[in-house]
Design an enzyme around this catalytic site. Sequence first.
Site, PDB file in Angstrom:
ATOM      1  N   HIS A   1      44.834  48.572 -41.349  1.00  0.00           N
ATOM      2  CA  HIS A   1      43.755  48.965 -40.440  1.00  0.00           C
ATOM      3  C   HIS A   1      43.669  48.003 -39.242  1.00  0.00           C
ATOM      4  O   HIS A   1      43.577  48.448 -38.097  1.00  0.00           O
ATOM      5  CB  HIS A   1      42.422  49.014 -41.192  1.00  0.00           C
ATOM      6  CG  HIS A   1      41.296  49.538 -40.369  1.00  0.00           C
ATOM      7  ND1 HIS A   1      41.072  50.885 -40.195  1.00  0.00           N
ATOM      8  CD2 HIS A   1      40.350  48.907 -39.633  1.00  0.00           C
ATOM      9  CE1 HIS A   1      40.038  51.061 -39.401  1.00  0.00           C
ATOM     10  NE2 HIS A   1      39.572  49.874 -39.037  1.00  0.00           N
TER      11      HIS A   1
ATOM     12  N   SER B   1      42.022  54.055 -31.659  1.00  0.00           N
ATOM     13  CA  SER B   1      41.074  54.170 -30.553  1.00  0.00           C
ATOM     14  C   SER B   1      40.742  55.619 -30.246  1.00  0.00           C
ATOM     15  O   SER B   1      41.468  56.529 -30.642  1.00  0.00           O
ATOM     16  CB  SER B   1      41.657  53.532 -29.293  1.00  0.00           C
ATOM     17  OG  SER B   1      41.925  52.185 -29.524  1.00  0.00           O
TER      18      SER B   1
ATOM     19  N   CYS C   1      32.175  49.085 -28.293  1.00  0.00           N
ATOM     20  CA  CYS C   1      31.295  50.240 -28.223  1.00  0.00           C
ATOM     21  C   CYS C   1      31.737  51.327 -29.203  1.00  0.00           C
ATOM     22  O   CYS C   1      30.962  52.217 -29.523  1.00  0.00           O
ATOM     23  CB  CYS C   1      31.206  50.782 -26.803  1.00  0.00           C
ATOM     24  SG  CYS C   1      32.796  51.046 -26.055  1.00  0.00           S
ATOM     25  N   ASN C   2      32.972  51.232 -29.673  1.00  0.00           N
ATOM     26  CA  ASN C   2      33.452  52.261 -30.583  1.00  0.00           C
ATOM     27  C   ASN C   2      33.520  51.834 -32.034  1.00  0.00           C
ATOM     28  O   ASN C   2      33.786  52.644 -32.904  1.00  0.00           O
ATOM     29  CB  ASN C   2      34.834  52.743 -30.161  1.00  0.00           C
ATOM     30  CG  ASN C   2      34.761  53.714 -29.009  1.00  0.00           C
ATOM     31  OD1 ASN C   2      33.758  54.429 -28.883  1.00  0.00           O
ATOM     32  ND2 ASN C   2      35.761  53.719 -28.173  1.00  0.00           N
ATOM     33  N   ARG C   3      33.323  50.541 -32.292  1.00  0.00           N
ATOM     34  CA  ARG C   3      33.427  50.112 -33.683  1.00  0.00           C
ATOM     35  C   ARG C   3      32.697  48.801 -33.950  1.00  0.00           C
ATOM     36  O   ARG C   3      32.546  47.966 -33.052  1.00  0.00           O
ATOM     37  CB  ARG C   3      34.901  49.952 -34.088  1.00  0.00           C
ATOM     38  CG  ARG C   3      35.604  48.764 -33.406  1.00  0.00           C
ATOM     39  CD  ARG C   3      37.083  48.701 -33.741  1.00  0.00           C
ATOM     40  NE  ARG C   3      37.756  49.871 -33.200  1.00  0.00           N
ATOM     41  CZ  ARG C   3      38.283  50.831 -33.940  1.00  0.00           C
ATOM     42  NH1 ARG C   3      38.243  50.755 -35.244  1.00  0.00           N
ATOM     43  NH2 ARG C   3      38.860  51.856 -33.370  1.00  0.00           N
TER      44      ARG C   3
ATOM     45  N   GLU D   1      44.794  53.059 -25.349  1.00  0.00           N
ATOM     46  CA  GLU D   1      43.990  52.376 -24.318  1.00  0.00           C
ATOM     47  C   GLU D   1      44.124  50.869 -24.515  1.00  0.00           C
ATOM     48  O   GLU D   1      44.221  50.394 -25.640  1.00  0.00           O
ATOM     49  CB  GLU D   1      42.531  52.848 -24.366  1.00  0.00           C
ATOM     50  CG  GLU D   1      41.852  52.709 -25.715  1.00  0.00           C
ATOM     51  CD  GLU D   1      41.087  51.412 -25.854  1.00  0.00           C
ATOM     52  OE1 GLU D   1      41.009  50.677 -24.856  1.00  0.00           O
ATOM     53  OE2 GLU D   1      40.602  51.142 -26.954  1.00  0.00           O
TER      54      GLU D   1
ATOM     55  N   GLU E   1      34.716  63.139  -4.386  1.00  0.00           N
ATOM     56  CA  GLU E   1      34.637  61.947  -5.219  1.00  0.00           C
ATOM     57  C   GLU E   1      35.986  61.654  -5.843  1.00  0.00           C
ATOM     58  O   GLU E   1      36.431  60.506  -5.916  1.00  0.00           O
ATOM     59  CB  GLU E   1      33.602  62.200  -6.314  1.00  0.00           C
ATOM     60  CG  GLU E   1      33.073  60.939  -6.946  1.00  0.00           C
ATOM     61  CD  GLU E   1      32.055  61.283  -8.016  1.00  0.00           C
ATOM     62  OE1 GLU E   1      32.135  60.697  -9.090  1.00  0.00           O
ATOM     63  OE2 GLU E   1      31.198  62.167  -7.765  1.00  0.00           O
ATOM     64  N   MET E   2      36.646  62.725  -6.271  1.00  0.00           N
ATOM     65  CA  MET E   2      37.922  62.557  -6.948  1.00  0.00           C
ATOM     66  C   MET E   2      38.974  62.034  -5.971  1.00  0.00           C
ATOM     67  O   MET E   2      39.822  61.206  -6.334  1.00  0.00           O
ATOM     68  CB  MET E   2      38.370  63.891  -7.525  1.00  0.00           C
ATOM     69  CG  MET E   2      39.141  63.674  -8.765  1.00  0.00           C
ATOM     70  SD  MET E   2      38.724  64.724 -10.131  1.00  0.00           S
ATOM     71  CE  MET E   2      39.332  66.317  -9.710  1.00  0.00           C
TER      72      MET E   2
END
Lengths: 271, 422
Positions: free
Chosen positions: B101, B111, B50-52, B116, B194-195
């Site tokens: 790279h 990232s 989703c990021n690259r 991550e 929620e937390m």
Amino acid sequence: MNYLLLAALAAYVNAAVHAILAFAYKRRSVERVAMVSLGVGFALHTAAFLRDWIQDGRYPLFGLRETLSFLAWTLVVAYGLAHFRYQIKALGTFLIPLVAFLVTAAMLVRTTADARAGTVAEGAAGWVFPIHTTLLIFSYAAFFVVFAASAMYLWQERELKLKTFSALFHRLPSLTTVDDIGSTAAGIGFTLLSLGIVTGAILSSQQTGRIWHNDPKEVFALITWLLYLTMIHYRIQWRGRKSALVGVAGFGLVLFTFLGTRLMGGYHVFG
Amino acid sequence: MSIILVGLNHKTAPVEVRERLAFTDEACAETLQSLVDGELISEGLIVSTCNRVEVLAATRGVSGDEGTARISSFLSETRRVPHQFFGEHLYTHADEEAVRHVFRVASSLDSMVVGEPQVLGQVRRAYSNAVTAGTAGRVLHRLVHHALHVAKRVRAETGIAASAVSISFTAVELGRKIFGTLKGTTVLVIGAGEMAELAAQHLAGAGASRILVTNRTTETAEQLARKIKGTALDFSSLPAHLAEADIVICSTAADEYVVTPEMAREALAARQRRPAFFIDISVPRNVDPAVGELDNLFVFDVDDLEAVVASNIREREREAERAELIVESEVMQFQQALRSLDLGPTVAALRQKLEEIARAELKRQRTRLGELTPEQERAVEALLMSTVNKISHPIISRLRRSHDTGEEEDLKAWRNTFGLEE
């Protein structure tokens, strides 16, 4: 020149450097080098000890030089046990440099005690003397472990309370672990100290007919003993921070008993 | 031989562009074969997250420009997106840059959240797609395996992924710092935010064995208890149960202190002064700050946790600098290994060696030939060179075959025979 001990020292120094590097850079390969060096150093150190024993024909634990060297040896034993039981690396970073320092000190101290060693060990009580000294040196090593664990406890407890964490924080074992190490080591140290004092009393009663000489070393050993007795007795009420404070203070007393009383003279000064 | 990488990521392209270029696993397998033509591009691999979106290729040619153009038109064709739509967002890396790279991506240095762990799995999947498509060859095999090794080293030797960067994981981490392991600990959730729910789930995931839930409204407590597999308690029994809890998560809407120092002191005595950890994520706070002044009790409110997260992020960035050094040294090692993969220099050196021998011999015997016309001179030279070529040709073919099948020993033997450097 004691080449075996010198070789052991080289291995310890190497181990200390690598233990610090491993701690700072988290490199497993470096850590392995530290552990192997420590193992080699310990083997050489043990060999040096045994050789002295055979060569001199007496248990080589007498006078400052031999005591320092033996103390370093017991610290390695204590570290080995702690490492085996708790799998913690951080302890080594503080302990191994101390071991190297003690051996260095042992090598630098002049040997003057040898001549008198025989006279103390003479007689029927001859066999009690090495037991007396060995027990106490091992108790010192145990109390050092208590001290190290307590220091780690206090450091982390403080950072948790202040909520600001240094890089050191992330590399130390958990509070529960150091608390556990501290109390186990305190129990062992206390037992050894008790036995050490008892054997000392036996030794002295056989040699001079008195079990107590009011000598500074004896007095401070007794104070230390009482302090740890109190700590163990109030184990539950004092859990955590208070125990850790006693662990640090108690070690101060141990140091004083070991080195300080040397300056005040008395029955226990030989070397 | 050359390695090129063409792609875009969260830093260079907005999500509208990234999503248009993204590849599914199937799309990777289908399109890779059209990219790898065996002429210009000999190997190919697509990393799409989703990021690259990145296309990594090994090329036959020397110049990277041709390959770059080829890949960018490949993206445009297969994704049916005009080039001007994404052209300005593309970056291109060749050879050492490309290797660096790939290493940085696999080690999660590139990232969005540095350190991550997902990206490593994504690289692995991209590789297995290429293997399935049959477009990963000698160069990419080596490159990806080396990248995985670098990622492993970075993970093991730096604290890049060591500290939590979310509130609920920070709670888990602090819990571990206090208790060592969370196995066997009891968590008490007061309230139903929620937390709080998230934190309780993370704690349970990390091994907390018992979860107690309490709320002013019994129903809400029971609901949450069912959801996170806990036990609901009556709110009035809170003081009595406080002693059982090693970790207390407080998240109620109450505007007064729910846990007072007196309650905490009693609980502490009842649990034989074993340490306890209070996580107060309610605003206004529910745990009296004075509780934190008691020995063996540790209270963290929202701000404290946020501050820890912020400092952990800074710590990760510091560790990332050390990771970059590891990447640098590994890039150098890989480049060295790659040179042995490249047959070009060996072939050139072999030709040169044989030609040198021929020329030297000619020079030695030249005087005996007497006066020669320029034509004859050229003929002698041509004769020598064609002899050299005829002799070297089968050797070079053999070298190429060994090289393609990866028979390193054979290659080494030939190199040794002619005294060539690797």
